[in-house]
Design an enzyme around this catalytic site. Sequence first.
Site, PDB file in Angstrom:
ATOM      1  N   GLU A  78       1.996   6.832   1.785  1.00 45.32           N
ATOM      2  CA  GLU A  78       2.909   5.936   1.079  1.00 45.32           C
ATOM      3  C   GLU A  78       3.381   4.850   2.032  1.00 45.32           C
ATOM      4  OE1 GLU A  78       6.525   6.069  -2.202  1.00 45.32           O
ATOM      5  OE2 GLU A  78       6.135   7.838  -0.982  1.00 45.32           O
ATOM      6  N   ASP A  95      -6.403   8.731   3.379  1.00 49.12           N
ATOM      7  CA  ASP A  95      -6.301   7.367   2.853  1.00 49.12           C
ATOM      8  C   ASP A  95      -6.642   7.381   1.367  1.00 49.12           C
ATOM      9  OD1 ASP A  95      -6.030   4.666   2.558  1.00 49.12           O
ATOM     10  OD2 ASP A  95      -7.862   4.132   3.629  1.00 49.12           O
ATOM     11  N   HIS A 143      -0.286   4.671  -1.066  1.00 49.30           N
ATOM     12  CA  HIS A 143       0.425   5.101  -2.266  1.00 49.30           C
ATOM     13  C   HIS A 143       1.469   4.026  -2.563  1.00 49.30           C
ATOM     14  CE1 HIS A 143       2.077   8.020  -5.151  1.00 49.30           C
ATOM     15  NE2 HIS A 143       3.262   7.538  -4.803  1.00 49.30           N
ATOM     16  N   ASP A 168       7.172   3.176  -5.150  1.00 50.06           N
ATOM     17  CA  ASP A 168       7.740   3.182  -6.501  1.00 50.06           C
ATOM     18  C   ASP A 168       8.482   1.874  -6.758  1.00 50.06           C
ATOM     19  OD1 ASP A 168       9.615   4.056  -4.487  1.00 50.06           O
ATOM     20  OD2 ASP A 168      10.991   4.551  -6.105  1.00 50.06           O
TER      21      ASP A 168
END
Length: 588
Positions: free
Chosen positions: A562, A553, A511, A190
Amino acid sequence: MIQKRFTSKLVGAAAIASTLALFSCTSKTLMPDNGAHVLMNQVAFYPEGDKILVLDSAYTGEVEFRDMNNELAYVSEVAEVKQSPFSGAPRYIVDFSGLDIEGKYQVVAGDMRQTLEVKSGALRDVAKAALKAFYYQRSGVEIEAKYAGKWARPLGHPDTNVMVHPTAATKERPAGTIISSPFGWYDAGDYNKYIVNSAYSIGIMLQMYETIPEYFEKFDVDIPETGNGVPDLLDEIYFNLKWMATMQDTDGGLYHKLTTPNFEAFIMPSECKQQRYVVQKSVTASYDYAACMAMVARIYAKYDLYAEFAKEMLESAKKAYKWAKANPTALYFQGKNNEKYDPDVVTGEYGDFNASDEQLWAATELYISTGDESYWKDTKTLWPKSYGLSSWGNVASIAQWELISKDNFVSTDEAFEHRKYFNDYIETLEAKFAQSDFACAYGAVAKDFHWGCLSEGCCNAGAEILRAYKKTGLPKYRTMAVSNADYILGRNPMRNCYVTGFGYKSTKNPHQRLSHADGIEDPLPGFLAGGPNPGKQDGLTYPCDYPDMCYLDDMNSYASNEIAINWNASLVAFLACLDDVMSNLEQY
């Protein structure tokens, strides 16, 4: 160490002619790789290090190692066969440690073939890439093509217009107040920035820096600051430290995080439009910050470029500690906050029910950096009665290692006691190594697999093993440490190198918004995936339910795939220390 209950031998040139007819691959052209069942480190092996591979297809014959001219260089056999504790599948363990001449080779086991490399500094490039990854995570600056190549990007999230969230409001800074809090690292996949995880990530890297400072003096990774007379590790960390300093309120407390209310879509930073906030001051963030900055004060002080900053951060650390001690119940509970305040915040919580380990770490580092007995007094009631791996939510063992290793504590009864706890913990890793179907000190029990396990379980355990090796010089610990690195780099049941950009079968779809929004097929290199996670909190369908194979994956698999700065920090610390050890074996 694996018992070599077999015959292995380096094959000299004179012997090759008389024995070549015994082997299946006699052509001068190497056969194509057919290595689906050859599980091994996909990057490189140290010439004088242990070398293990695992075959997961039945095999009982000799295993050949041929150079790139197809000349036979080494022969081994299956050392032992073990069963997976989860699937029951047999694993055929091959030790080829005697192959100590640098070069590229093909392993040949029946119709199974795969290439490998033996070279000095085998894992140095991975360690450097793991640190360079932090540059790609920088917020609030342009990522330049000169340093990032095709992964260059324009400035995003300047964070000069950050709003004080109602949870963080004070008389001096009421809700809606605008502050500036630029720079720092994006935390994970993020685009938010979190004090707890930043402090922890920096803490474990700085602790390793203090262990091998000479190694890091030469550890250049090509960032804008390279060549300024300061190790690149410290320069990169400083980029995040200067953001962290802006997160301290005027009363000394630390905002828990700088965040958008909701996670951004998979778009580039320059395209993000959500308002960003600083959210509630927390006791855990404040103690973690105090610990981190106390380390910074003593480490950065010797560099003229950062000496004044180091001095300021020591005072800042004291102030944060004082605030945290006065606000012991200021824990961060996002759900409760959302019941009372708007806007709701649903990004990473980094919540904690107990701040005693954070206080222990902070008091310990402040005592080392200041000699103030009041901090030492605070630690005495906080020491745990065992030793275990650190994580962002449990930092006690960072403090314990300081107690064990620093001269300040050598003569104390506490140091003796905690050395025993440490030794007891290392014995548990030895037991895992003995039972492992992958000849590894990690992955033998189901609880080894969880969110972020390759960092918190495999890398951190590897670093602890290296500490045992440095203390004792016992080769078994070096063997165990190498095994953990090999697991991450391909000797695992998924046959996957979990570090992006390395190996012939590696994580391709982490991710991570940066890797998926940039339009570039290759992911940003040097990032460690979280790893197999039976919890499957992302709700996706995984190809297998065995604990060590619960990995996907897929960019949507935030539970297993992630990336995160704390995971890369553990990779940097572990592989740098391992490379230092393997490159300086004469010292041991």
